[in-house]
Design a protein around this motif. Structure first.
Motif, PDB file in Angstrom:
ATOM      1  N   ARG A  18      84.166  71.128  36.768  1.00  0.00           N
ATOM      2  CA  ARG A  18      83.180  71.809  37.614  1.00  0.00           C
ATOM      3  C   ARG A  18      83.173  71.138  38.984  1.00  0.00           C
ATOM      4  O   ARG A  18      82.756  69.996  39.137  1.00  0.00           O
ATOM      5  CB  ARG A  18      81.801  71.734  36.955  1.00  0.00           C
ATOM      6  N   GLU A  44      86.785  74.812  38.029  1.00  0.00           N
ATOM      7  CA  GLU A  44      85.711  75.798  38.149  1.00  0.00           C
ATOM      8  C   GLU A  44      85.054  75.560  39.503  1.00  0.00           C
ATOM      9  O   GLU A  44      84.445  74.510  39.733  1.00  0.00           O
ATOM     10  CB  GLU A  44      84.696  75.605  37.020  1.00  0.00           C
ATOM     11  N   PHE A  77      77.834  68.404  38.620  1.00  0.00           N
ATOM     12  CA  PHE A  77      79.230  68.619  38.989  1.00  0.00           C
ATOM     13  C   PHE A  77      80.099  67.426  38.599  1.00  0.00           C
ATOM     14  O   PHE A  77      79.692  66.272  38.677  1.00  0.00           O
ATOM     15  CB  PHE A  77      79.348  68.915  40.482  1.00  0.00           C
TER      16      PHE A  77
END
Length: 263
Positions: A18, A44, A77
């Motif tokens: 992420r 992502e 993240f």
């Protein structure tokens, strides 16, 4: 700071990394368009519109501490990719412990290894020629169709929209870079510089990588301050290789990201 990360592209992997994309001062998330196309499928990709894009409301430069504001959007993240002014803010966030360090790409970051490296000529250069940084960005994408004179006018307009307060915020962040204690920034950091950058010198990027405990350095030849626009495939390859390796071996966040807005 009211800013919500938005999903740009899903991962094709069962183990996604992420990754948050952070634009610089006076920029929009359109700067990442080509990177999103070429980036490794495992990533992502999310982005966020930060107040210092500078074109809608100049009041961003009048109030809260920007590093503290940036720290608010980092939760959840596994990796971060930050450009220019915001790369410097991200470095400050990690160094001051405002948010845990994660593997990051500090792209065209403004850094000086010591306070003595700033002098009056430095201020003169970044003050009088500030608009030239924005003129570089306008050489790529749809604005490339404009004449040089038209791009110059647009660059000056953008400089004026950011305004003196915004410039002072930028330069204060640059000055503080020379005083940061980077010894506790333990996550891998890729400092990515460009040989022809008129704003953030490649030699300073190399010094930054050396100052970081887990710093790595890469330099793009024949490239200026916006490598994601100028050399998108080469840029994406460097970033993707680093993040797939560094973030893949790093302990990911466990923070719930259900609060993040999806497109």
């Amino acid at each position: 700071m009211t800013a919500f990360p938005v999903l740009r592209r899903k991962s094709t992997s069962d183990s996604p990394v992420r990754t948050l994309l952070l634009h610089g001062l006076g920029c929009t998330n359109a700067m990442w368009d080509e990177f999103v196309v070429h980036a490794d499928g495992r990533l992502e990709l999310w982005d966020v519109t930060l107040p210092w894009h500078g074109v809608d409301d100049p009041r961003w430069s009048h109030g809260e501490d920007q590093a503290t504001a940036l720290a608010e959007v980092l939760a959840g993240f596994d990796a971060v990719l930050a450009h220019s002014y915001t790369a410097g803010l991200l470095l400050e966030v990690f160094a001051e412990g405002l948010s845990p360090a994660v593997p990051s790409v500090l792209t065209n970051a403004f850094y000086r290894a010591g306070a003595e490296q700033f002098d009056w000529s430095t201020i003169t250069y970044y003050l009088n020629d500030f608009h030239l940084i924005f003129a570089e960005a306008l050489r790529w994408g749809p604005a490339a169709r404009l004449t040089e004179q038209q791009r110059s006018k647009l660059a000056l307009r953008l400089r004026d929209q950011i305004g003196p307060h915004g410039w002072v915020r930028f330069f204060a962040t640059y000055l503080r870079s020379s005083t940061l204690d980077l010894s506790e920034v333990r996550a891998p950091q890729l400092v990515l510089s460009a040989a022809c950058d008129i704003a953030a010198r490649a030699e300073d990027g190399r010094a930054l990588a050396q100052a970081l405990p887990e710093g790595r350095f890469a330099e793009l030849a024949d490239c200026g301050h916006f490598p994601m626009l100028e050399r998108p495939e080469r840029f994406a390859r460097l970033v993707s290789d680093f993040l797939s390796d560094a973030a893949g071996s790093w302990s990911p966040h466990t923070t719930d990201v259900a609060c993040l807005e999806l497109t």
